[in-house]
Write a protein that holds these residues in place. Structure first.
Motif, PDB file in Angstrom:
ATOM      1  N   VAL A 194      60.148 -28.424  24.884  1.00 18.08           N
ATOM      2  CA  VAL A 194      59.401 -29.563  25.450  1.00 18.08           C
ATOM      3  C   VAL A 194      59.369 -29.446  26.974  1.00 18.08           C
ATOM      4  O   VAL A 194      58.327 -29.661  27.618  1.00 18.08           O
ATOM      5  CB  VAL A 194      60.018 -30.912  25.013  1.00 18.08           C
ATOM      6  CG1 VAL A 194      59.311 -32.076  25.688  1.00 18.08           C
ATOM      7  CG2 VAL A 194      59.948 -31.067  23.500  1.00 18.08           C
ATOM      8  N   ALA A 195      60.514 -29.074  27.542  1.00 13.05           N
ATOM      9  CA  ALA A 195      60.596 -28.909  29.001  1.00 13.05           C
ATOM     10  C   ALA A 195      59.588 -27.853  29.473  1.00 13.05           C
ATOM     11  O   ALA A 195      58.877 -28.051  30.460  1.00 13.05           O
ATOM     12  CB  ALA A 195      62.015 -28.523  29.408  1.00 13.05           C
ATOM     13  N   GLN A 196      59.522 -26.746  28.729  1.00 17.21           N
ATOM     14  CA  GLN A 196      58.574 -25.673  29.089  1.00 17.21           C
ATOM     15  C   GLN A 196      57.140 -26.193  29.083  1.00 17.21           C
ATOM     16  O   GLN A 196      56.343 -25.872  29.959  1.00 17.21           O
ATOM     17  CB  GLN A 196      58.691 -24.514  28.099  1.00 17.21           C
ATOM     18  CG  GLN A 196      59.895 -23.624  28.367  1.00 17.21           C
ATOM     19  CD  GLN A 196      60.184 -22.663  27.224  1.00 17.21           C
ATOM     20  OE1 GLN A 196      59.863 -22.945  26.064  1.00 17.21           O
ATOM     21  NE2 GLN A 196      60.800 -21.529  27.547  1.00 17.21           N
ATOM     22  N   LYS A 197      56.856 -26.985  28.071  1.00 16.61           N
ATOM     23  CA  LYS A 197      55.505 -27.518  27.924  1.00 16.61           C
ATOM     24  C   LYS A 197      55.158 -28.449  29.102  1.00 16.61           C
ATOM     25  O   LYS A 197      54.063 -28.391  29.662  1.00 16.61           O
ATOM     26  CB  LYS A 197      55.431 -28.288  26.595  1.00 16.61           C
ATOM     27  CG  LYS A 197      54.038 -28.574  26.140  1.00 16.61           C
ATOM     28  CD  LYS A 197      54.027 -28.982  24.657  1.00 16.61           C
ATOM     29  CE  LYS A 197      52.826 -29.847  24.361  1.00 16.61           C
ATOM     30  NZ  LYS A 197      53.115 -31.269  24.240  1.00 16.61           N
ATOM     31  N   ILE A 198      56.136 -29.283  29.452  1.00 13.24           N
ATOM     32  CA  ILE A 198      55.908 -30.234  30.552  1.00 13.24           C
ATOM     33  C   ILE A 198      55.707 -29.491  31.872  1.00 13.24           C
ATOM     34  O   ILE A 198      54.827 -29.830  32.671  1.00 13.24           O
ATOM     35  CB  ILE A 198      57.106 -31.210  30.665  1.00 13.24           C
ATOM     36  CG1 ILE A 198      57.155 -32.129  29.449  1.00 13.24           C
ATOM     37  CG2 ILE A 198      57.006 -32.036  31.927  1.00 13.24           C
ATOM     38  CD1 ILE A 198      58.403 -32.981  29.399  1.00 13.24           C
ATOM     39  N   ILE A 199      56.509 -28.459  32.092  1.00 10.23           N
ATOM     40  CA  ILE A 199      56.387 -27.683  33.337  1.00 10.23           C
ATOM     41  C   ILE A 199      55.012 -27.028  33.413  1.00 10.23           C
ATOM     42  O   ILE A 199      54.348 -27.054  34.449  1.00 10.23           O
ATOM     43  CB  ILE A 199      57.514 -26.617  33.426  1.00 10.23           C
ATOM     44  CG1 ILE A 199      58.869 -27.310  33.619  1.00 10.23           C
ATOM     45  CG2 ILE A 199      57.250 -25.631  34.560  1.00 10.23           C
ATOM     46  CD1 ILE A 199      60.070 -26.410  33.430  1.00 10.23           C
ATOM     47  N   LYS A 200      54.583 -26.492  32.290  1.00 13.14           N
ATOM     48  CA  LYS A 200      53.272 -25.844  32.244  1.00 13.14           C
ATOM     49  C   LYS A 200      52.171 -26.860  32.570  1.00 13.14           C
ATOM     50  O   LYS A 200      51.267 -26.590  33.356  1.00 13.14           O
ATOM     51  CB  LYS A 200      53.058 -25.245  30.850  1.00 13.14           C
ATOM     52  CG  LYS A 200      51.815 -24.395  30.705  1.00 13.14           C
ATOM     53  CD  LYS A 200      51.926 -23.493  29.475  1.00 13.14           C
ATOM     54  CE  LYS A 200      50.637 -22.736  29.207  1.00 13.14           C
ATOM     55  NZ  LYS A 200      49.631 -23.552  28.495  1.00 13.14           N
TER      56      LYS A 200
END
Ligand SMILES: Nc1ncnc2c1ncn2[C@@H]1O[C@H](COP(=O)(O)OP(=O)(O)O)[C@@H](O)[C@H]1O
Ligand SMILES: [Mg+2]
Length: 325
Positions: free
Chosen positions: A58-64
Motif C-alpha cells: 500500500v505504501a508503494q502504491k501511495i508513493i507512486k
C-alpha cells in the motif's frame, strides 16, 4: 493538457486524496510528518509503512501516486520546452508591464505583486479579473476569475469602469468574477481548501486572486514568538495555491503589502513587513513603486526566466495603461 475540454477531473492535491487513505491513516501520516505529497513522494515504502501502520504494498502504491500527482519523473529538455509552451498569459493592460512579465501573467504560476500602500496592487488585480475574460487574441483566456479579498478593498465600481474601458459588457464581466471576503486567516485557508471543488466544477475559472495574501497572517501572528507558526501556515497556504495553479493550469495572483520607507522598523524595503522573510514560495515576484502622479514603476525580483528591468505604467479611471508619450 486538455485546456480546450470543458471538464476538469478531480486530481490528487493533498495527502487525503491519495487512494486508500482513511482518517486514521491520514492522522498517523500527519503525526509522523508526512503531511504533504512531497514528503510522501520522497519517502521509502518501509518508512511510510512503519509510520502509518500500512502494508508495504500500500505504501508503494501511495508513493507512486504522490509522485505522479507531482509529476516527478525524468523529462527530456524537449518536454520541458513543450510544457513551457503550454503556459498561457493574461495581459495586464500595459504593453510595458506585459513586456516586463514576458507577455503577461502566466498560468501554472503564482505571481506576487508587492509594494507600499497605494502602489497599484489592487488595481492590477481588478484589471486582471477583467482581462482574463478577454478573447485570446486580445490577451485574455476567455475565462472567469475568483477574487479572494482579505482587506475589503474590492470595488465593483472599478470593475465596471475597467470593463467599460475595455469595451466589454459590464454586467457580463461582473458576472464572471466570483468574489469572496476572507474574514481571517483560517477562513482564507478554508476558502482555498474548498477552491479545488469549485475549479473542477467550473473549468472556465482561469484566474485566482488573493488580495492580500499576507495581511491576516501578519495581523494575527504578530510578534517574534509567533513567527514560526505564521511562516508555516502561510507557506502551506501559498504552496496549495501554487499546486492549484499547476494542476489546473490557472494563473494565481497574490499581493503583499510592504513598508515604503527603508528607515522604518523593518529594514530592507523589498522585504515584507514583520520579519526578514515572510515565506518561501516559488513564482514570479513583481515590486511596485509609486512615482509621480498616477505613474507606477514595476520591477521583477528574482525570476530566473525573466530579464531584469523596469516598466512604467499608469493607473487611470479605465484601469492599467501605458504612459502616454
Ligand atoms: N477610479 C480611479 N481612477 C484613477 N486612479 C485610480 C482610481 N481608483 C484608484 N486609483 C489609483 O489607484 C491607487 C490605489 O491603488 P491600489 O491598487 O488600491 O493600491 P494598493 O497597492 O494599496 O492595493 C490610488 O492611489 C489611485 O492613484
Ligand atoms: Mg490593495
Amino acid at each position: 493538457m486538455g485546456e480546450k475540454s470543458e471538464t476538469r477531473e478531480k486530481k490528487i492535491k493533498s495527502v487525503s486524496d491519495l487512494s486508500g487513505i482513511g482518517p486514521t491513516t491520514l492522522s498517523k501520516l500527519i503525526e509522523q510528518g508526512y503531511s504533504s505529497l512531497e514528503s510522501i513522494a520522497i519517502a521509502t515504502p518501509q518508512d511510510l509503512s512503519a509510520a502509518a501502520g500500512i502494508p508495504i504494498t500500500v505504501a508503494q502504491k501511495i508513493i507512486k501516486e504522490a509522485r505522479e500527482a507531482l509529476d516527478i519523473r525524468f523529462k527530456t529538455a524537449l518536454e520541458l520546452k513543450q510544457e513551457r509552451q503550454n503556459i498561457k498569459k493574461i495581459t495586464v493592460g500595459s504593453q510595458s508591464l506585459d513586456g516586463l512579465l514576458g507577455g503577461g501573467i502566466e498560468t501554472r504560476t503564482m505571481t506576487e505583486f508587492f509594494g507600499e500602500y497605494g502602489s497599484g496592487k489592487t488595481q492590477i488585480c481588478l484589471q486582471l479579473s477583467v482581462n482574463v475574460q478577454l478573447p485570446n487574441d486580445k490577451g485574455g483566456l476567455e475565462g472567469k476569475a475568483v477574487y479572494i479579498d482579505t482587506e475589503g478593498t474590492f470595488r465593483w465600481e472599478r470593475i465596471e469602469a475597467i470593463a467599460r474601458g475595455s469595451g466589454l459588457d459590464t454586467d457580463t464581466v461582473m458576472n464572471n468574477i466570483m468574489y469572496i471576503r476572507a474574514v481571517n486567516s483560517d477562513h482564507q485557508i478554508a476558502i482555498v481548501d474548498e477552491l479545488q471543488d469549485m475549479i473542477v466544477k467550473d473549468p472556465s475559472i482561469k484566474l485566482v486572486i488573493v488580495d492580500s495574501a499576507t495581511s491576516h497572517f501578519r495581523a494575527e501572528y504578530a510578534g517574534r514568538e509567533n513567527l514560526a507558526v505564521r511562516q508555516q501556515k502561510l507557506n502551506r497556504h501559498l504552496h496549495q495555491l501554487i499546486r492549484l495553479s499547476e494542476i489546473y493550469d490557472l494563473a494565481v495572483v497574490i499581493t503583499n503589502q510592504v513598508m515604503a520607507r527603508p528607515d522604518m522598523f523593518y529594514g530592507d524595503p523589498t522585504q515584507a513587513v514583520g520579519g526578514h522573510t515572510l515565506y518561501h514560495a516559488p513564482g514570479v515576484r513583481i515590486q511596485l513603486k509609486k512615482s509621480r502622479g498616477n505613474k507606477r514603476i514595476a520591477r521583477v525580483v528574482d525570476a530566473p526566466h525573466l530579464p531584469e528591468g523596469e516598466a512604467v505604467f499608469v493607473i487611470t479611471e479605465e484601469g492599467i495603461r501605458d504612459v502616454e508619450e
